[in-house]
Design an enzyme around this catalytic site. Structure first.
Site, short mmCIF file in Angstrom:
data_model
loop_
_atom_site.label_atom_id
_atom_site.label_comp_id
_atom_site.label_asym_id
_atom_site.label_seq_id
_atom_site.Cartn_x
_atom_site.Cartn_y
_atom_site.Cartn_z
N HIS A 21 0.84 -1.20 0.00
CA HIS A 21 0.00 0.00 0.00
C HIS A 21 0.87 1.25 0.00
O HIS A 21 2.09 1.19 0.23
CB HIS A 21 -0.93 -0.03 1.21
CG HIS A 21 -2.04 -1.03 1.06
ND1 HIS A 21 -3.04 -1.19 1.98
CD2 HIS A 21 -2.30 -1.93 0.08
CE1 HIS A 21 -3.88 -2.14 1.57
NE2 HIS A 21 -3.44 -2.61 0.42
N GLU A 52 1.23 3.74 2.07
CA GLU A 52 1.94 4.07 3.30
C GLU A 52 3.24 3.28 3.40
O GLU A 52 4.29 3.81 3.80
CB GLU A 52 1.08 3.76 4.53
CG GLU A 52 -0.24 4.53 4.61
CD GLU A 52 -1.40 3.82 3.92
OE1 GLU A 52 -1.16 3.17 2.87
OE2 GLU A 52 -2.53 3.92 4.41
N ARG A 73 -5.36 -1.22 -28.27
CA ARG A 73 -4.33 -1.38 -29.30
C ARG A 73 -3.42 -0.16 -29.42
O ARG A 73 -2.26 -0.30 -29.72
CB ARG A 73 -4.98 -1.62 -30.67
CG ARG A 73 -5.81 -2.87 -30.72
CD ARG A 73 -6.31 -3.14 -32.12
NE ARG A 73 -7.24 -2.14 -32.63
CZ ARG A 73 -8.50 -2.01 -32.26
NH1 ARG A 73 -8.99 -2.81 -31.33
NH2 ARG A 73 -9.28 -1.07 -32.78
N GLU A 83 -19.51 1.65 -24.78
CA GLU A 83 -19.20 2.30 -26.06
C GLU A 83 -20.32 2.13 -27.08
O GLU A 83 -20.07 1.89 -28.25
CB GLU A 83 -17.86 1.75 -26.59
CG GLU A 83 -16.71 2.00 -25.64
CD GLU A 83 -15.34 1.91 -26.30
OE1 GLU A 83 -15.26 1.95 -27.55
OE2 GLU A 83 -14.35 1.77 -25.56
N LEU A 107 -27.12 2.92 -24.75
CA LEU A 107 -26.81 4.14 -23.98
C LEU A 107 -28.10 4.76 -23.44
O LEU A 107 -28.17 5.16 -22.27
CB LEU A 107 -26.08 5.15 -24.88
CG LEU A 107 -24.68 4.72 -25.37
CD1 LEU A 107 -24.19 5.63 -26.49
CD2 LEU A 107 -23.67 4.71 -24.23
N1 LIG Z 1 -21.01 6.89 -32.86
C1 LIG Z 1 -20.74 6.06 -31.90
O1 LIG Z 1 -20.10 6.41 -30.89
C2 LIG Z 1 -21.23 4.64 -31.99
C3 LIG Z 1 -20.84 3.72 -31.01
C4 LIG Z 1 -21.32 2.42 -31.08
C5 LIG Z 1 -22.19 2.07 -32.08
N2 LIG Z 1 -22.56 2.97 -33.02
C6 LIG Z 1 -23.51 2.62 -34.08
O2 LIG Z 1 -24.74 2.31 -33.43
C7 LIG Z 1 -25.46 1.37 -34.22
C8 LIG Z 1 -25.92 0.25 -33.34
O3 LIG Z 1 -26.60 0.79 -32.23
P1 LIG Z 1 -28.09 0.39 -31.83
O4 LIG Z 1 -28.64 1.46 -30.98
O5 LIG Z 1 -28.82 0.02 -33.08
O6 LIG Z 1 -27.88 -0.96 -31.02
P2 LIG Z 1 -26.97 -1.33 -29.77
O7 LIG Z 1 -27.15 -0.30 -28.70
O8 LIG Z 1 -25.61 -1.69 -30.21
O9 LIG Z 1 -27.71 -2.64 -29.35
C9 LIG Z 1 -28.88 -2.56 -28.57
C10 LIG Z 1 -28.63 -3.30 -27.28
O10 LIG Z 1 -29.59 -2.97 -26.33
C11 LIG Z 1 -30.06 -4.19 -25.77
N3 LIG Z 1 -31.39 -4.00 -25.22
C12 LIG Z 1 -32.48 -3.51 -25.86
N4 LIG Z 1 -33.54 -3.48 -25.01
C13 LIG Z 1 -33.10 -3.99 -23.84
C14 LIG Z 1 -33.69 -4.20 -22.57
N5 LIG Z 1 -34.98 -3.90 -22.36
N6 LIG Z 1 -32.95 -4.72 -21.58
C15 LIG Z 1 -31.66 -5.01 -21.79
N7 LIG Z 1 -31.02 -4.82 -22.96
C16 LIG Z 1 -31.75 -4.30 -23.98
C17 LIG Z 1 -30.05 -5.12 -26.92
O11 LIG Z 1 -30.11 -6.44 -26.49
P3 LIG Z 1 -30.76 -7.54 -27.48
O12 LIG Z 1 -29.85 -7.62 -28.64
O13 LIG Z 1 -30.79 -8.73 -26.64
O14 LIG Z 1 -32.11 -7.00 -27.84
C18 LIG Z 1 -28.70 -4.78 -27.54
O15 LIG Z 1 -27.64 -5.44 -26.88
C19 LIG Z 1 -24.51 0.92 -35.30
O16 LIG Z 1 -24.82 1.63 -36.47
C20 LIG Z 1 -23.15 1.37 -34.80
O17 LIG Z 1 -22.28 1.62 -35.89
C21 LIG Z 1 -22.11 4.26 -33.00
#
Ligand SMILES: NC(=O)c1ccc[n+]([C@@H]2O[C@H](COP(=O)([O-])OP(=O)(O)OC[C@H]3O[C@@H](n4cnc5c(N)ncnc54)[C@H](OP(=O)(O)O)[C@@H]3O)[C@@H](O)[C@H]2O)c1
Length: 343
Positions: free
Chosen positions: A51, A53, A210, A286, A292
Site C-alpha cells: 500500500h 503508506e 491497441r 461504447e 446508452l
Molecule cells: N457513434 C458512436 O459512438 C457509436 C458507437 C457504437 C455504435 N454505433 C452505431 O450504433 C449502431 C448500433 O446501435 P443500436 O442502438 O442500433 O444498437 P446497440 O445499442 O448496439 O444494441 C442494442 C442493445 O440494447 C439491448 N437492449 C435492448 N432493449 C433492452 C432491454 N430492455 N434490456 C436489456 N437490454 C436491452 C439489446 O439487447 P438484445 O440484442 O438482446 O435486444 C442490444 O444489446 C450501429 O450503427 C453502430 O455503428 C455508434
C-alpha cells in the site's frame, strides 16, 4: 492550512499513478513530511502489492525522523488484514507523530477503524483535507463500494447535427484519430468495456487496447445478446481476452468466454450486480445509442464522455441527449469533448 492542502494535493497526484492498475482497490498516495519538507513518498502501484503508506515509509532514508513526521494519506489507512498487513499498525509501529487523511474509507472492513486504531495509539489524527477532490479521484472505488455496482462511463461520438450512425448503420469514422487514441487510453484505465448486440453486428469491434500500452490484461469485454442471436465469427468471441455475454437463455463457460443467463424483468440491474460480485469496479460503455439510452433512462450511469465532430450526417440514428452536470469540455483537435457527471 495551506501546507495541508499542498501536501495532500501531492498525495492525490501520486495516487493517480495507480489508475487502471489497482482495481478493485482504491488509488492511494502518501507523503511523509518532516519539519515542512517531504522526506518520503509512495503510492499503491499494483493490486495485491504494498500500500501507499508502506512505499512512502520505505522511501524515507533517515528512518529516525519518522517519530517527528506527519503522514499525509489520501485515504484512511486500512485496519484489517487483506492481501497485505494493516497500514494503521505500520504507522503506529513507526511512531509517526501525526496522520492527516483526505477521505475516510467507506469499505465496511475499514470504515473509521483505521482512524480509531491510530487515535487509540496516541497518534494525532485529522481528516477531510481536499475531501471532494479525493472522492472525485476515487469515484470508481466509492461507487463500487457504496452503490454495489461498477462505476459506469458512457462514451459516444456524434456529429454536430446529433447523429451517431448513418441510416445504413455506418458510423465510421465520426471522431478523429487522436480522439480514438484517447479512447484506447480510457479503455486501459477501466476494468471492462461494454457494447450492445447491434454494435457487434454492424461494427464488429475488437474491444481491446491497441493504441495505448496496457498495464495488465486487456479489459473484460461485455456484450448483451438476450436471445443469443450473434454468430461466433465476430471478434468479441475470439477468446483472446475475457468476455461475458449476458443473455436470457443459457449459462455456459469456455476459456475466456462466459455466457450468463439473467432474468428479463431486471436484466440490467442483475448484470450490474453480477459485475459487482465479480470485482469489476468500472465499465466504459461504447454504444450503440439504444444501449446508452437504456442506461441513461435507468440512471445506471455516472459519467458521459461525448465527442462532437464537425461533420453532418443529415439523417440516421440520433445520439442520446446528455444528462447530468457538465464537468469539463476541451478540444481534441477538431472534435469537442464534453464530460458530464451524474450528480
Ligand atoms: N457513434 C458512436 O459512438 C457509436 C458507437 C457504437 C455504435 N454505433 C452505431 O450504433 C449502431 C448500433 O446501435 P443500436 O442502438 O442500433 O444498437 P446497440 O445499442 O448496439 O444494441 C442494442 C442493445 O440494447 C439491448 N437492449 C435492448 N432493449 C433492452 C432491454 N430492455 N434490456 C436489456 N437490454 C436491452 C439489446 O439487447 P438484445 O440484442 O438482446 O435486444 C442490444 O444489446 C450501429 O450503427 C453502430 O455503428 C455508434
Amino acid at each position: 492550512m495551506e501546507a495541508d492542502v499542498l501536501f495532500m494535493q501531492r498525495a492525490l497526484d501520486l495516487a493517480r499513478n495507480g489508475l487502471g492498475r489497482v482495481s478493485p482497490n482504491p488509488m492511494v498516495g502518501c507523503v511523509i513530511v518532516h519539519q515542512g519538507r517531504i522526506i518520503g513518498e509512495g503510492w499503491h502501484q499494483q493490486y495485491g502489492g504494498p500500500h501507499a503508506e508502506v512505499n512512502a515509509i520505505r522511501s524515507v532514508t533517515d528512518q529516525d525522523l519518522l517519530p517527528e513526521s506527519t503522514a499525509y494519506v489520501s485515504l484512511e489507512p486500512c485496519s484489517h488484514w487483506g492481501k497485505t498487513p494493516p497500514c494503521a499498525n505500520l504507522l503506529i509501529e513507526k511512531g509517526i507523530k501525526e496522520v492527516v487523511v483526505c477521505n475516510t474509507d467507506s469499505n465496511p472492513l475499514v470504515a473509521g477503524g483505521g482512524l480509531q486504531l491510530l487515535t487509540e495509539a496516541g497518534t494525532l489524527v485529522r481528516w477531510g483535507i481536499l475531501e471532494e477532490e479525493g472522492r472525485l479521484l476515487n469515484r470508481r472505488f466509492f461507487t463500487f463500494i457504496e452503490k454495489k455496482r461498477p462505476y459506469i462511463i458512457l462514451k459516444w461520438a456524434q456529429t454536430v447535427d446529433g447523429y451517431m450512425a448513418r441510416p445504413n448503420f455506418d458510423s465510421k469514422w465520426i471522431s478523429n484519430p487522436s480522439a480514438r487514441k484517447l479512447v484506447h487510453q480510457w479503455r486501459a484505465e477501466e476494468d471492462a468495456i461494454m457494447v450492445g448486440r447491434q454494435t457487434v453486428q454492424y461494427d464488429n469491434p475488437q474491444l481491446n487496447v491497441r493504441s495505448w500500452p496496457v498495464q495488465g490484461q486487456n479489459p473484460l469485454r461485455i456484450i448483451i445478446d438476450r436471445q443469443l442471436q450473434l454468430e461466433r465469427h465476430y471478434h468479441v468471441f475470439d477468446r483472446q481476452q475475457p468476455t461475458r455475454c449476458y443473455n436470457l437463455k443459457e449459462n455456459a463457460r469456455e476459456e475466456n468466454l462466459a455466457f450468463i443467463r439473467l432474468n428479463e424483468a431486471h436484466f440490467l440491474e442483475e448484470m450490474m450486480q453480477d459485475l459487482h460480485q465479480g470485482g469489476i469496479q468500472s465499465v466504459i460503455v461504447e454504444g450503440g445509442p439504444q444501449l446508452l439510452e437504456l442506461l441513461l433512462a435507468k440512471g445506471l450511469w455516472d459519467e458521459s464522455r461525448i465527442f462532437t465532430a464537425p461533420k453532418t450526417f443529415g439523417e440516421g440514428f440520433y445520439a442520446p441527449r446528455p444528462k447530468g452536470k457538465l464537468w469539463k469540455s476541451q478540444l481534441v483537435f477538431e472534435d469537442r469533448l464534453d464530460v458530464f457527471l451524474n450528480s
